[in-house]
Every structure is written in structure tokens, then in C-alpha cells.
Design an enzyme around this catalytic site. Structure first.
Site, short mmCIF file in Angstrom:
data_model
loop_
_atom_site.label_atom_id
_atom_site.label_comp_id
_atom_site.label_asym_id
_atom_site.label_seq_id
_atom_site.Cartn_x
_atom_site.Cartn_y
_atom_site.Cartn_z
N HIS A 206 0.98 50.27 28.92
CA HIS A 206 2.34 50.00 29.42
C HIS A 206 3.34 50.24 28.29
CE1 HIS A 206 5.78 47.62 30.83
NE2 HIS A 206 5.26 47.72 32.04
N CYS A 244 6.45 53.21 33.55
CA CYS A 244 7.33 52.12 33.96
C CYS A 244 8.79 52.56 33.77
CB CYS A 244 7.03 50.86 33.17
SG CYS A 244 8.12 49.48 33.61
N HIS A 271 5.14 51.64 37.64
CA HIS A 271 6.05 50.55 38.00
C HIS A 271 7.40 51.19 38.25
CE1 HIS A 271 3.80 47.48 35.19
NE2 HIS A 271 3.08 47.83 36.23
N ASP A 316 8.89 46.65 40.75
CA ASP A 316 8.77 45.75 39.59
C ASP A 316 9.79 44.65 39.75
OD1 ASP A 316 7.89 44.77 37.19
OD2 ASP A 316 7.97 46.68 36.17
N HIS A 317 10.20 44.07 38.63
CA HIS A 317 11.11 42.94 38.70
C HIS A 317 12.19 43.14 39.76
CE1 HIS A 317 10.33 42.57 34.14
NE2 HIS A 317 9.29 42.24 34.86
N TYR A 330 9.96 37.88 39.70
CA TYR A 330 8.81 38.10 40.58
C TYR A 330 8.90 37.34 41.91
CZ TYR A 330 6.57 40.90 37.04
OH TYR A 330 6.28 41.93 36.16
C1 DNO Z 1 6.85 43.32 32.96
C2 DNO Z 1 5.50 43.79 33.05
C3 DNO Z 1 4.78 43.60 31.75
C4 DNO Z 1 3.43 44.21 31.82
C5 DNO Z 1 2.68 44.16 30.55
C6 DNO Z 1 1.52 45.11 30.64
O1 DNO Z 1 7.42 43.22 33.90
O2 DNO Z 1 5.51 45.09 33.49
O3 DNO Z 1 4.65 42.23 31.52
O4 DNO Z 1 2.67 43.52 32.75
O5 DNO Z 1 3.46 44.48 29.48
O6 DNO Z 1 0.59 44.74 29.72
#
Ligand code: DNO
Length: 367
Positions: A206, A244, A271, A316-317, A330
Site C-alpha cells: 500500500h 490507492c 482502493h 475507501d474512506h 469507515y
Molecule cells: C487507510 C488504509 C490503510 C491501509 C494500510 C495497508 O485507509 O488504506 O490503513 O489499510 O496502510 O497496510
């Protein structure tokens, strides 16, 4: 595009799998054993319990996020081999239960970092916010306190055991610059990739979030040059990335459409989320809608569709909307809307590409 949803487990999440079931088109749950101390082996019975629970709701459990990497491995301490061996065992155990992708990161001490968990937006919702000036001038202890006061939740990578050792960890990282961190990543990958390959698992690193150095600590997965270096270490099928858009895209010089074009083939997992970046480098997380932020989400999905992307994708968020009380970033509602936006874009591009409308191909299948 195999749509998934991140979930923190029965005891740790305000969202239930029954809730997720009602979001159209979600195939899998992205999970982890969040209660496990970093570095410990994930035992088979623990994995089995979680995977069976997820599957009993009709979802796959192919993607784990994250199996975190112990600081000793990142620092290169003398006990790193002990932790690498444990990591290998976790990979083997996960493969016994059908896991196909392991997302991980290589960020020193902190995982994703924000200065505010519930920053008010103009539409009346709240969202995660990063104030660059604050991080540049803040003592990390102070940031930890601020975050702890704003929410009684622990962010990933901010476990209390680790935070208790923060001064000691900062001391250890004095010896670790970017070059050393790359060398330590290389040792880690050279050890674990053959195991992952043998298990049919893809490791998916990531990006650092935000993708620049914070508190004087090195950060190395920050832009497309990082992917070149990563692949130079090993061109194994198992040496993959998590693309991401929100993390890497927080640096406006990272063009996420271009990155998707070049590197989506290396990404078994993506993501997709948006951020709005201000001129001073601050950023706030917005809805997934392209017009709300600074990232070309529409262009990224178009690119994935062109490549007939088969990887796992999750929203994602999200913002905290409609009064929802949830883990920062989340919640259920905004991520569910994010999914519907991704479906909408994908379906439109798919029909344009194939010349067959989604409705037509769907009803043909029914007949
Ligand atoms: C944040 C996530 C991160 C991710 C880690 C992967 O939103 O995408 O916390 O899970 O960095 O190891």
C-alpha cells in the site's frame, strides 16, 4: 472489477455484514485479525473462524488488509529474521483458507496519518482532514494525544503498545534513511516472495499515506518511481501493489489516471476514493464523486475498464453522513454511495466498450 468492502470484525465495527449485504454488487469482505499484536503468527483456527463467518454471509474472503510488518523488519534489527519467519507462517496459514491477496505497508511507526477525524464539511457532514502545517510543526506525541482525544478508537498502526515505545522507536529510526528502508524492504521481500508464490498469494504493498516523509521518518512508496524500484527488487507475480487513489493522489504531482494506466496490471487490489487538495498542501477526504475532489476518479475507472481490470476494488474512506456514528472514515453510508458511483461508471464504460448495454447482456443471461 471485483467489488469488496473493508470490515473490522464482529467486535470492532459499527457496520454488520447484514448491512453490507444490502449494498448492491459487493462480492467480498476485506478483513484482518485486528486484535492480533503486530508480528504474531495468525493461527489457523483464528483465520478459520473469521473466514467462515464472512463466507456464511455469502461473501468471499480473498483479500486481507493488512498483515502489518513488525518495526524490527523495517528498522532491520537483529531480531528481524524471527519476525520474517512468523510472517511467512501467517502467509502459509492464510493460503490454507483460500486467501489470494495480502495488502501490507512499509511505513515507519505510523500508518495513515490525519490531524482531524471529524472535520466539518460545507454539506454538514464530517470527514478526515490532514493539515500539513500542523504535522510539520507538531511533536508526534502531541498528535497522538490530539487523535486520542478526538476519538477513542485506535487507528491502524497506532496500537497502544507501539505508542508506549514511541521515543525508543524514533531513536531506532535515526539510523534508517530512505536507502536503508529500501534495503530492508528488499530483504523482507526476498524472504517472503518465494513463500507467497508457492502459496498462490499476491502481496500488495500500500502507498504511504500521505505520500511524503512525516516527523522526519523516511517514506518510500510515494509515487510511480517507487513502483519501478519495487519491481527492480523482484519481478515476481507475487510482488504486487495496492493502487490507492486517495493516498498516492494526495500529492498532486501523482497523476492517478496515468498511474492506473501504467501500473494497474501490478495491482491485484485497488482502493478508490477522492480527496480535495488545497493550495497549501492540506487535504480533506470528500465523497467519491469526481466533481467533489481533486482526483480524477472517473478517469481512473475508465482506465481500469479499458484494461478489463479483474482485480479487487474497494471504496475507501467516506465522510460521516446522516448522523452516523462509526469508525473515522469507515461508516456504511458514504462508502455504499461510493460503490454505487463505481458501479455506475464501470457499467457505462463497459457498454461503450462492448457495444452491448448492461441491461441487454444481463437479460440475455437470464434467458
Ligand atoms: C487507510 C488504509 C490503510 C491501509 C494500510 C495497508 O485507509 O488504506 O490503513 O489499510 O496502510 O497496510
Amino acid at each position: 472489477m471485483n467489488i469488496t468492502f473493508r470490515w473490522y470484525g464482529r467486535d470492532n465495527d459499527t457496520v454488520t455484514l447484514e448491512n453490507v449485504k444490502q449494498i448492491p454488487g459487493v462480492k467480498g469482505i476485506v478483513w484482518a485479525l485486528h486484535q492480533k499484536p503486530v508480528g504474531e503468527v495468525w493461527e489457523k483456527d483464528e483465520i478459520k473462524g473469521e473466514v467462515e463467518y464472512i463466507k456464511s454471509h455469502g461473501f468471499h474472503a480473498d483479500v486481507v488488509e493488512s498483515v502489518n510488518v513488525h518495526e524490527s523488519i523495517k528498522i532491520g534489527n537483529e531480531d528481524r529474521m524471527k519476525y520474517i519467519e512468523k510472517y511467512k507462517q501467517t502467509i502459509r496459514n492464510l493460503s490454507d483458507y483460500g486467501v489470494k491477496v495480502i495488502c501490507y505497508n512499509f511505513m515507519p511507526i505510523f500508518d495513515w496519518t490525519r490531524t482531524e477525524m471529524f472535520h466539518p464539511l460545507k454539506d454538514g457532514s464530517t470527514a478526515l482532514f490532514y493539515e500539513k502545517g500542523k504535522v510539520n510543526h507538531l511533536d508526534p506525541q502531541e498528535l497522538i494525544r490530539t487523535v486520542a482525544e478526538a476519538s477513542d478508537l485506535i487507528l491502524p498502526g497506532w496500537e497502544p503498545e507501539k505508542m508506549a515505545r514511541i521515543t525508543e522507536l524514533f531513536e531506532a529510526y535515526k539510523e534508517v534513511d530512505e536507502e536503508k528502508l529500501w534495503a530492508n524492504l528488499e530483504i523482507f521481500l526476498q524472504e517472503i516472495l518465494p513463500v507467497a508464490e508457492a502459496c498462490g498469494i499476491q502481496m500488495a504493498i500500500h502507498p504511504d499515506d500521505p505520500p511524503w516523509s512525516i516527523f522526519g521518518l523516511p517514506r518510500i512508496i510515494t509515487g510511480e518511481q517507487s513502483y519501478e524500484k519495487l519491481r527492480a527488487i523482484s519481478d515476481s507475480w507475487s510482488n504486487g501493489i495496492t493502487m490507492c487513489t486517495g493516498s498516492m493522489g494526495a500529492n498532486p504531482s501523482n497523476n492517478m489516471v496515468e498511474i492506473a494506466r501504467k501500473y494497474a496490471g501490478l495491482a491485484p487490489f485497488s482502493h478508490i476514493r477522492n480527496v480535495k487538495i488545497y493550495e497549501n498542501g492540506d487535504f480533506v477526504e470528500t465523497s467519491h464523486y469526481t466533481q467533489d475532489g481533486s482526483i480524477n476518479i472517473q478517469g481512473v475507472v475508465e482506465e481500469l475498464n479499458k484494461q478489463d481490470y479483474k482485480g479487487y476494488v474497494r471504496p475507501d474512506h467516506g465522510r460521516h453522513i446522516w448522523g452516523e456514528q462509526c469508525r473515522p472514515g469507515y461508516g456504511l453510508y458514504d462508502r455504499a454511495m461510493g460503490i454505487m458511483y463505481l458501479h455506475g461508471l464501470w457499467d457505462a464504460y463497459e457498454s461503450r466498450k462492448t457495444g452491448v448495454g448492461v441491461y441487454d447482456s444481463y437479460s440475455r443471461k437470464l434467458n
